[in-house]
Motif scaffolding. Structure first.
Motif, PDB file in Angstrom:
ATOM      1  N   SER A  16       0.855  -1.190   0.000  1.00 22.47           N
ATOM      2  CA  SER A  16       0.000   0.000   0.000  1.00 22.47           C
ATOM      3  C   SER A  16       0.893   1.243   0.000  1.00 22.47           C
ATOM      4  O   SER A  16       2.110   1.146   0.199  1.00 22.47           O
ATOM      5  N   GLU A  59       0.975   3.454   2.285  1.00 21.76           N
ATOM      6  CA  GLU A  59       1.513   3.591   3.645  1.00 21.76           C
ATOM      7  C   GLU A  59       2.716   2.662   3.841  1.00 21.76           C
ATOM      8  O   GLU A  59       3.728   3.047   4.422  1.00 21.76           O
ATOM      9  N   GLU A  60       2.573   1.434   3.330  1.00 21.16           N
ATOM     10  CA  GLU A  60       3.669   0.469   3.471  1.00 21.16           C
ATOM     11  C   GLU A  60       4.890   0.927   2.676  1.00 21.16           C
ATOM     12  O   GLU A  60       6.026   0.823   3.136  1.00 21.16           O
ATOM     13  N   ARG A  78       5.686   3.975   1.965  1.00 23.69           N
ATOM     14  CA  ARG A  78       6.254   5.103   2.720  1.00 23.69           C
ATOM     15  C   ARG A  78       7.117   4.612   3.875  1.00 23.69           C
ATOM     16  O   ARG A  78       8.198   5.098   4.115  1.00 23.69           O
ATOM     17  N   ALA A  79       6.581   3.603   4.565  1.00 27.93           N
ATOM     18  CA  ALA A  79       7.280   3.114   5.758  1.00 27.93           C
ATOM     19  C   ALA A  79       8.549   2.354   5.390  1.00 27.93           C
ATOM     20  O   ALA A  79       9.517   2.362   6.139  1.00 27.93           O
ATOM     21  N   LYS A 110      -8.113   7.482  -3.983  1.00 24.46           N
ATOM     22  CA  LYS A 110      -6.839   7.126  -3.363  1.00 24.46           C
ATOM     23  C   LYS A 110      -6.074   6.147  -4.266  1.00 24.46           C
ATOM     24  O   LYS A 110      -6.689   5.243  -4.830  1.00 24.46           O
TER      25      LYS A 110
END
Ligand SMILES: [Fe+2]
Length: 228
Positions: free
Chosen positions: A31, A33-34, A36-37, A215
């Protein structure tokens, strides 16, 4: 292109690729978010070497007629290329839909094998470069196709059926499209830099302008600089 259209193409393309038994690497499904992390530390080369999803309409807003789906699976570095040793290679998996054109272009650095991995036929229009790098409208085109050297007239159409491939050396002008169905295309090449190593015949962009109407399902390579 609208993000919703890109999300839809991601899903359709993944299904098409899997139908041939080719599975994308795990990071394809991270995702936002993943991504990004993880791209800070252990997955830095995904961002640095621009691996991942790449959907383009060449900035023209007519994806069905003029566009390409790509996923960069692996890619070496310009530093290795300059050193002449190390990871000097790249691999992409692509889809040219039936009658969907990838416009006439050439590369300065990259040699690429374009492989029909299945589906319809892949048709390539080919020209040799003149001394100044422009299209030579009359020079013979000489290309290697799976151990067979083919000599063709300028602008001749080379048709690759599933299993067939062609080696395009730097400077060789090429445009291509699917015929008789959507085509799964493999690309095995020299280190790839899509920011600097695509020379188009007509003034055209390499990446899409995206309208954010929903999104992102996954980030495109062209999103990395703004989203990560
Ligand atoms: Fe190319």
């Amino acid at each position: 292109m609208e993000r919703s259209q890109i999300n839809e193409i991601l899903e359709e393309s993944d299904r098409f690729i899997r139908s041939f038994g080719y599975i994308l690497p795990p990071f394809a499904y991270w995702s936002v978010e993943e991504m990004r992390a993880r791209t800070g530390a252990d997955a830095g080369d995904i961002r640095a070497n621009r691996l991942g999803w790449d959907i383009t309409d060449y900035g023209q807003g007519r994806f069905d007629d003029l566009g390409l789906f790509l996923f960069t699976v692996r890619n070496g570095s310009a530093a290795d290329l300059a050193a002449g040793r190390g990871m000097l290679y790249a691999e992409k998996i692509m889809i040219s839909r039936d009658k969907q054109l990838s416009p006439m272009h050439r590369h300065n650095i990259k040699a690429e094998d374009i492989i029909n991995r299945g589906g319809g036929s892949l048709v390539l229009e080919l020209f040799t470069s003149a001394e100044d790098g422009s299209i030579d409208p009359s020079a013979e085109v000489v290309v290697a196709t799976d151990g067979v050297v083919r000599r063709m007239q300028a602008g001749a159409l080379l048709k690759l059926d599933p299993g067939e491939s062609v080696t395009l050396m730097p400077g060789l002008w090429h445009a291509f499209w699917g015929e008789g169905g959507d085509v799964l295309i493999g690309e095995v090449s020299t280190v790839n830099d899509d920011l600097t190593d695509n020379v188009f015949r007509d003034p055209i962009g390499r990446f899409s302008t995206i309208i954010e109407d929903e999104k992102p399902r996954h980030l495109l390579v062209s999103d990395y600089d703004t989203w990560l």
